[in-house]
Write an enzyme that holds these catalytic residues in place. Structure first.
Site, PDB file in Angstrom:
ATOM      1  N   HIS A 101       0.814  -1.218   0.000  1.00  0.00           N
ATOM      2  CA  HIS A 101       0.000   0.000   0.000  1.00  0.00           C
ATOM      3  C   HIS A 101       0.849   1.270   0.000  1.00  0.00           C
ATOM      4  CE1 HIS A 101       0.419  -0.124   4.519  1.00  0.00           C
ATOM      5  NE2 HIS A 101       0.398   1.184   4.366  1.00  0.00           N
ATOM      6  N   SER A 160       4.628   2.803   7.837  1.00  0.00           N
ATOM      7  CA  SER A 160       4.377   1.658   6.968  1.00  0.00           C
ATOM      8  C   SER A 160       5.631   1.249   6.200  1.00  0.00           C
ATOM      9  CB  SER A 160       3.286   1.991   5.945  1.00  0.00           C
ATOM     10  OG  SER A 160       2.028   1.638   6.414  1.00  0.00           O
ATOM     11  N   ASP A 204       0.278  -7.610   1.549  1.00  0.00           N
ATOM     12  CA  ASP A 204       0.675  -6.216   1.717  1.00  0.00           C
ATOM     13  C   ASP A 204       2.192  -6.064   1.729  1.00  0.00           C
ATOM     14  OD1 ASP A 204       0.255  -3.486   1.908  1.00  0.00           O
ATOM     15  OD2 ASP A 204       0.118  -3.483   4.091  1.00  0.00           O
TER      16      ASP A 204
END
Length: 374
Positions: free
Chosen positions: A119, A224, A149
């Site tokens: 993402h 992230s 992911d």
């Protein structure tokens, strides 16, 4: 016969602060959008989330880490800042709209391979990586996988400091955890500490069920793709989400590195995950309350696109078929289909029952490798 509605993909809009979900888990890449005369700051995307179960290993000992400077010195240079740009025509009055994103990554080879989250890089038209010494590199996507992911990107460099991989399978609740990343997209190299709060937390994000590590180390938008390290400075996880309910902190999540290694290797070698069975279709979860004028159609999981010569195509499935059961399990949503696929391997033949023109049709599908789509 009336043609079913044109199905539209689910879209999650950026939010600035409050997210209203049963349990709000947000993905952590920072986003900034700009156009001529316009500037806005969005730190996260909301997601539909359910926490399904917890299976913990127990650790009745107490481990406290008061000084982690030596540990951080060992691993900090393996964590990088990632900035992205994405261009979209959208409906902006200024014409083309350009959004910038910020995340983190972990160097896994000295010649420039870096692991991050899907993402973080998905939809990006350009990528830049900044190492701890301030050197900036252009980067390209080698491979990405939305189901886990995970993504691998590459910079043209040598003698980078690669992380030492730890063993996330032997972690126990209470073990020390050190997170390093780029919170808010502008505080690269930030270190936060805590413990492993759970080792096998089942989290569903955007219809993808993941088994994640949970930590109380402070995690924020921009983290992230950053690293979660153990007390030896070894990489044990890739940070990807946090709990976002108002006033709740200390609930961060990371992809455990040991089961991720095979995925990372496949992404480096093939650009996609080729060992995972797939139907090679696009699915859509239709409910009458999200298509008001088409409420006459049955709720359920519909096939809206079929890859030519893929498993579904060869089995005779058609666009707009509604999946009723798969491998004798009742199907109500896309996640139900994915859960069945996880139990099988490429080459398995499975029965599926679909509804077409108000008739039930049973087909046998021989599973093939997944076809990666952007």
């Amino acid at each position: 016969m009336q043609t079913p509605p044109e199905f539209r993909s689910k879209k999650y809009v950026p939010v600035r602060n409050k997210i209203i979900t049963t349990v709000g888990i947000i993905l952590l890449s920072g986003v900034v959008g700009f156009g001529a005369g316009y500037a806005g700051s969005h730190l996260s995307n909301n997601a539909n989330v359910t926490i399904q179960q917890q299976t913990n290993k127990s650790n009745f000992g107490t481990v406290q880490v008061s000084d982690v400077s030596d540990i951080v010195e060992k691993c900090k240079d393996s964590v990088v800042e990632i900035t992205t740009e994405s261009a979209s025509s959208g409906n902006s009055i200024f014409g083309q709209y350009v959004s910038q994103g910020a995340g983190s990554g972990v160097i896994i080879s000295k010649d420039g391979y870096i692991v991050t989250n899907n993402h973080v890089v998905s939809g990006a038209t350009s990528l830049k990586v900044t190492t701890t010494d301030g050197t900036e590199y252009d980067a390209s996507v080698v491979g990405k996988d939305s189901q886990t992911d995970l993504a691998v990107i590459k910079v043209d460099a040598n003698n980078l400091q690669a992380a030492t991989l730890g063993d996330s399978d032997i972690l126990q609740v209470g073990d020390p955890a050190i997170a390093i990343g780029n919170p808010l997209g502008e505080l690269g190299g930030t270190v936060t500490t805590g413990i492993i709060s759970a080792t096998d937390r089942q989290i569903t994000i955007d219809d993808e069920t993941m088994t994640l590590l949970q930590t109380d180390a402070a995690i924020n938008p921009g983290n992230s793709g950053g690293g979660l390290f153990n007390a030896d400075g070894n990489l044990i996880g890739i940070v990807n989400a946090k709990e976002s309910s108002t006033g709740i902190e200390g609930l961060g999540f990371a992809i455990p590195i040991t089961p991720a290694q095979d995925i990372i290797t496949e992404l480096m070698q093939n650009g996609s995950v080729t060992s995972r069975p797939a139907l090679n279709v696009s699915l859509y979860d239709y409910t009458s309350n999200n298509q008001g004028q088409y409420s006459k159609y049955e709720d359920g999981c519909y096939i809206v696109q079929i890859v030519k010569n893929g498993a579904a195509d060869k089995a005779g499935l058609k666009q707009n078929d509604r999946i009723l059961s798969f491998d004798s399990e009742q199907i109500q949503s896309t996640s139900d289909v994915k859960n069945v696929l996880k139990k099988h391997k490429i080459g398995d033949t499975i029965k599926m029952v679909v509804e077409r023109d108000s008739k039930k049709i049973t087909v046998e599908i021989t599973l093939q490798a997944q076809t990666q789509t952007n």
